[in-house]
Design a protein around this motif. Sequence first.
Motif, short mmCIF file in Angstrom:
data_model
loop_
_atom_site.label_atom_id
_atom_site.label_comp_id
_atom_site.label_asym_id
_atom_site.label_seq_id
_atom_site.Cartn_x
_atom_site.Cartn_y
_atom_site.Cartn_z
N VAL A 211 0.83 -1.21 0.00
CA VAL A 211 0.00 0.00 0.00
C VAL A 211 0.87 1.26 0.00
N SER A 212 1.96 1.23 0.76
CA SER A 212 2.81 2.41 0.88
C SER A 212 3.91 2.48 -0.18
N ASP A 213 3.89 1.55 -1.14
CA ASP A 213 4.88 1.55 -2.21
C ASP A 213 4.75 2.83 -3.04
N GLU A 214 5.87 3.30 -3.61
CA GLU A 214 5.83 4.50 -4.44
C GLU A 214 4.90 4.33 -5.63
N GLN A 215 4.80 3.09 -6.15
CA GLN A 215 3.89 2.77 -7.25
C GLN A 215 3.01 1.58 -6.80
N PRO A 216 2.00 1.83 -5.99
CA PRO A 216 1.25 0.74 -5.37
C PRO A 216 0.54 -0.17 -6.38
N TYR A 217 0.09 0.37 -7.49
CA TYR A 217 -0.65 -0.46 -8.44
C TYR A 217 0.30 -1.32 -9.28
N LEU A 218 1.50 -0.82 -9.51
CA LEU A 218 2.53 -1.66 -10.12
C LEU A 218 2.95 -2.75 -9.14
N ALA A 219 3.03 -2.40 -7.88
CA ALA A 219 3.35 -3.39 -6.84
C ALA A 219 2.26 -4.45 -6.76
N LEU A 220 1.01 -4.03 -6.94
CA LEU A 220 -0.11 -4.99 -6.94
C LEU A 220 0.05 -5.97 -8.10
N LEU A 221 0.32 -5.46 -9.29
CA LEU A 221 0.54 -6.34 -10.44
C LEU A 221 1.68 -7.31 -10.16
N ARG A 222 2.75 -6.79 -9.59
CA ARG A 222 3.93 -7.62 -9.31
C ARG A 222 3.60 -8.72 -8.30
N GLN A 223 2.85 -8.39 -7.27
CA GLN A 223 2.51 -9.36 -6.23
C GLN A 223 1.57 -10.45 -6.75
N VAL A 224 0.56 -10.04 -7.51
CA VAL A 224 -0.37 -11.02 -8.07
C VAL A 224 0.36 -11.94 -9.04
N MET A 225 1.23 -11.35 -9.86
CA MET A 225 1.99 -12.15 -10.82
C MET A 225 2.90 -13.15 -10.10
N ASN A 226 3.58 -12.70 -9.06
CA ASN A 226 4.46 -13.58 -8.30
C ASN A 226 3.68 -14.74 -7.69
N ASN A 227 2.53 -14.44 -7.11
CA ASN A 227 1.73 -15.49 -6.47
C ASN A 227 1.20 -16.50 -7.49
N GLN A 228 0.83 -16.02 -8.67
CA GLN A 228 0.33 -16.95 -9.68
C GLN A 228 1.46 -17.82 -10.23
N ALA A 229 2.63 -17.23 -10.45
CA ALA A 229 3.77 -18.02 -10.91
C ALA A 229 4.12 -19.10 -9.89
N LYS A 230 4.12 -18.72 -8.63
CA LYS A 230 4.43 -19.66 -7.55
C LYS A 230 3.39 -20.77 -7.47
N LEU A 231 2.11 -20.40 -7.62
CA LEU A 231 1.03 -21.38 -7.55
C LEU A 231 1.11 -22.38 -8.69
N ILE A 232 1.28 -21.89 -9.91
CA ILE A 232 1.30 -22.79 -11.07
C ILE A 232 2.52 -23.70 -11.02
N ALA A 233 3.65 -23.18 -10.56
CA ALA A 233 4.84 -24.02 -10.39
C ALA A 233 4.55 -25.15 -9.42
N LYS A 234 3.81 -24.87 -8.37
CA LYS A 234 3.44 -25.91 -7.40
C LYS A 234 2.52 -26.93 -8.04
N TRP A 235 1.53 -26.46 -8.83
CA TRP A 235 0.66 -27.39 -9.57
C TRP A 235 1.49 -28.35 -10.41
N MET A 236 2.42 -27.77 -11.15
CA MET A 236 3.22 -28.58 -12.09
C MET A 236 4.04 -29.63 -11.34
N SER A 237 4.50 -29.28 -10.15
CA SER A 237 5.37 -30.19 -9.40
C SER A 237 4.62 -31.38 -8.81
N ILE A 238 3.29 -31.30 -8.75
CA ILE A 238 2.51 -32.43 -8.23
C ILE A 238 1.62 -33.05 -9.31
N GLY A 239 1.75 -32.59 -10.55
CA GLY A 239 0.98 -33.17 -11.64
C GLY A 239 -0.48 -32.77 -11.66
#
Length: 481
Positions: A211-239
């Motif tokens: 919320v306090s980031d200099e560019q909060p909406y860019l930070a939001l995109l970055r956080q959502v993207m990171n979480n989705q990448a992490k989630l899909i990688a976990k899916w792939m690792s368990i088939g």
Amino acid sequence: MPFRPEHSYQEISDQLFAPCEPTPVQAPQWIAFNEALAAELELPDNLWLSEHGLQIFSGNQVPDWAKPAALAYAGHQFGNFVPQLGDGRALLLTEVVDKHQQRFDIQLKGSGRTPFSRGGDGRSPIGPVLREYIVSEAMHALGVPTTRALAAVATGELVQREQAEPGAILTRVAASHLRVGTAQYVLALKDFELLKKFADYVLQRHYPDAVSDEQPYLALLRQVMNNQAKLIAKWMSIGFIHGVMNTDNMTLSGETIDYGPCAFMEAYDPATKFSFIDKRGRYAYQNQPAIGLWNIARFAETLLPLLADDPDQAVAIGTAEIEGFQDIYEQYYWQNMSAKIGLPVETAQPLVTRYLTLLQQQHIDFTLAFRYLGDANQERLQKLFNNSADWQVWHADWLTAIGERDITALKTKLNTVNPAYIPRNHLVQHVIDAATEQGSLIEFNRLNKALSKPYLERSEFADLMQPAAKEQAVTQTFCGT
């Protein structure tokens, strides 16, 4: 602490939901209730496997702490944009704040028609309810971010699909039900202030540090993207194959949601798909990372008005950010896959690549191929590969890479990473058939018990480890709507 129901999302704008009462059912009966989850949420005792709870979780009573509402959202379905979808058979009852100050949604699924039902009956057969209960709780036990199952109730009514089937209602718990499709719906309203209000809400609810980031909406995109990448990688690792990765099935919190045509791969093949409606394999196992990126690009589009006043500059900022998705995903994927063979990433990469090639060439079960690496001796693994020469070479190279590490300790660690039990398609179908045809929940309860501790191998569940025999194989899955 006392039970704390709240309704923060509905306070943003009445454009984002439609108030709606659940449709009562004839003769509700308990199927399952998740007492451990109820305790985590600090739900009142009078909801636990009680007549009072039964009436609420069947939709027959609306308690004074609930404000039932169907949430509005849009979405790309198989690449085609639909400007209004929304909860066609689900109702948000309330939000609760647990003892850790974490906020969760409690939602009924299969509770009757809503303004977004688009001609549907708003109901669910028992099969999809049991599937979502089993698989979502299994995913939680496997350590995958996911929505959870709090309760399942039989309605005592029939639901007409291709044939008449017993009806049921699931009570689902989620960090939120906000999706990429929700953001798309808000953008389509062409109300800048509402878009900003919505994005601020997502930040405050899921990513308060940004919320306090200099560019909060860019930070939001970055956080959502990171979480989705992490989630899909976990899916792939368990088939795991989600089966319907539309933008309305992608949460902004990074949780797995909607277990309609999902399945777990058995014999390793990157092109594997199960969903009956996925005719071209858009959401096949190997395509999930690319679809994750595609969905993130759609989310980035919803944030463009907030990233910069100049549209071209906003596009440049968003594009530069999402171009990093693949690298982030690869980092998470190789962390997961290297852990599955107990080696550092740089050593593991070529060995994992070769191992997966072997699995594909010899049609080896993905889960067992990694699980058996943790055996004290290699008899089961040898048998799995028919002691082939290619496997012997790979296995010798793996042992060489392990070197002077404590092999016993390493194999013990492997068994905390590679599950013994997954909700295999034929097992889930067997549970559904027993419940539908015989009214029996014995197999449902047994499978849930095994899956609740997926890394702990137990002799009484030995049959639940094995892939489907040819006559047991379930090759197609369905949404249930």
